[in-house]
Scaffold this motif. Structure first.
Motif, short mmCIF file in Angstrom:
data_model
loop_
_atom_site.label_atom_id
_atom_site.label_comp_id
_atom_site.label_asym_id
_atom_site.label_seq_id
_atom_site.Cartn_x
_atom_site.Cartn_y
_atom_site.Cartn_z
N LEU A 101 0.81 -1.22 0.00
CA LEU A 101 0.00 0.00 0.00
C LEU A 101 0.84 1.28 0.00
O LEU A 101 0.39 2.32 -0.44
N PHE A 102 2.06 1.18 0.52
CA PHE A 102 2.91 2.37 0.62
C PHE A 102 3.94 2.44 -0.51
O PHE A 102 4.74 3.36 -0.57
N GLY A 103 3.95 1.48 -1.40
CA GLY A 103 4.85 1.54 -2.56
C GLY A 103 5.79 0.36 -2.59
O GLY A 103 5.52 -0.66 -1.98
N LEU A 104 6.79 0.55 -3.23
CA LEU A 104 7.19 1.61 -4.14
C LEU A 104 6.31 1.55 -5.38
O LEU A 104 6.24 0.52 -6.05
N TRP A 105 5.65 2.68 -5.70
CA TRP A 105 4.74 2.76 -6.82
C TRP A 105 5.53 2.90 -8.12
O TRP A 105 6.52 3.61 -8.19
N SER A 106 5.06 2.23 -9.15
CA SER A 106 5.70 2.26 -10.46
C SER A 106 5.50 3.62 -11.13
O SER A 106 4.69 4.43 -10.69
N GLU A 107 6.24 3.82 -12.21
CA GLU A 107 5.98 4.97 -13.07
C GLU A 107 4.58 4.82 -13.65
O GLU A 107 4.04 3.72 -13.72
N ALA A 108 4.01 5.91 -14.10
CA ALA A 108 2.66 5.87 -14.67
C ALA A 108 2.65 5.09 -15.98
O ALA A 108 3.56 5.22 -16.80
N THR A 109 1.62 4.27 -16.14
CA THR A 109 1.36 3.58 -17.39
C THR A 109 0.04 4.12 -17.93
O THR A 109 -0.91 4.29 -17.16
N LEU A 110 0.00 4.37 -19.20
CA LEU A 110 -1.21 4.91 -19.81
C LEU A 110 -2.35 3.92 -19.67
O LEU A 110 -2.23 2.75 -20.04
N LEU A 111 -3.45 4.36 -19.10
CA LEU A 111 -4.62 3.53 -18.90
C LEU A 111 -5.63 3.72 -20.03
O LEU A 111 -6.28 2.77 -20.46
N LEU A 112 -5.72 4.94 -20.52
CA LEU A 112 -6.69 5.23 -21.56
C LEU A 112 -6.08 6.20 -22.56
O LEU A 112 -5.81 7.35 -22.23
N PRO A 113 -5.85 5.73 -23.79
CA PRO A 113 -5.27 6.62 -24.81
C PRO A 113 -6.18 7.82 -25.08
O PRO A 113 -7.40 7.71 -25.00
N ARG A 114 -5.58 8.94 -25.38
CA ARG A 114 -6.32 10.18 -25.58
C ARG A 114 -7.40 10.06 -26.66
O ARG A 114 -8.45 10.67 -26.55
N GLN A 115 -7.19 9.26 -27.69
CA GLN A 115 -8.19 9.18 -28.77
C GLN A 115 -9.50 8.56 -28.30
O GLN A 115 -10.50 8.66 -28.98
N TYR A 116 -9.50 7.91 -27.12
CA TYR A 116 -10.73 7.32 -26.62
C TYR A 116 -11.42 8.18 -25.57
O TYR A 116 -12.37 7.74 -24.95
N THR A 117 -10.94 9.37 -25.37
CA THR A 117 -11.54 10.26 -24.39
C THR A 117 -12.48 11.24 -25.08
O THR A 117 -12.33 11.52 -26.27
N PRO A 118 -13.46 11.78 -24.35
CA PRO A 118 -14.38 12.75 -24.96
C PRO A 118 -13.63 13.95 -25.53
O PRO A 118 -12.53 14.28 -25.12
N THR A 119 -14.25 14.63 -26.46
CA THR A 119 -13.65 15.79 -27.13
C THR A 119 -13.36 16.90 -26.14
O THR A 119 -14.15 17.18 -25.25
#
Length: 170
Positions: A101-119
């Motif tokens: 719960l306290f880590g060590l947390w990984s670098e961010a991984t993209l969960l949702l590519p920008r093209q799938y997000t609302p305009t």
């Protein structure tokens, strides 16, 4: 975000309106209304055991990444804790993983590519999506699939999203 484990509540948050590093505090569930009962994550001792301080001033970050709208859950399939959130500078939905719960947390991984997000609104440089809230009960198939919410600001709308995990070698 709040995560419950073994009678303890673990609360993750950040300062500055959500634009800052992530911190962790904990409290026994039955003591949640007693502010003096809260303990703040202050790092690891020489044996690698978490140190919990009585003072908020002694708190150290669990994630130096600038993230908002976080959710933390344990994923049985991956045998990891997962933190979902919104990269507020880049307007992206991301996920981190850690063995504890306290880590060590990984670098961010993209969960949702920008093209799938609302305009996005063209007249504003800030993206109008946020969220990636996830909770322990938002999994399916033993953790192989996880659901999270994505919210759009204007007009307000909440989307139910799904991500599927696959271990290396499977």
């Amino acid at each position: 975000s709040c995560y419950e484990e073994n009678g303890m509540l673990y609360l993750y948050g950040n300062i500055g309106g959500g634009y800052g590093e992530t911190y962790l505090m904990c409290v026994k569930k039955e003591d949640a209304l007693d502010v003096s009962a809260y303990r703040y994550y202050a790092g690891l001792d020489t044996a690698g055991t978490p140190v919990w301080a009585n003072s908020e001033a002694e708190a150290v970050t669990v994630l130096d990444y600038n993230e908002r709208e976080i959710g933390v859950t344990y994923n049985e399939y991956l045998d990891r804790y997962l933190m979902t959130g919104w990269d507020s500078f880049n307007g992206l939905m991301v996920i981190h993983e850690a063995p504890t719960l306290f880590g060590l947390w990984s670098e961010a991984t993209l969960l949702l590519p920008r093209q799938y997000t609302p305009t996005e609104k063209k007249e504003d440089k800030m993206t109008w999506i946020y969220g990636a809230y996830s909770l322990p009960n938002m999994t399916k198939m033993g953790g192989k699939s996880m659901f999270f919410t994505l919210s759009e600001y204007d007009p307000y709308q909440v989307y139910w999203m799904r991500v599927d995990f696959k271990k290396k070698g499977e």
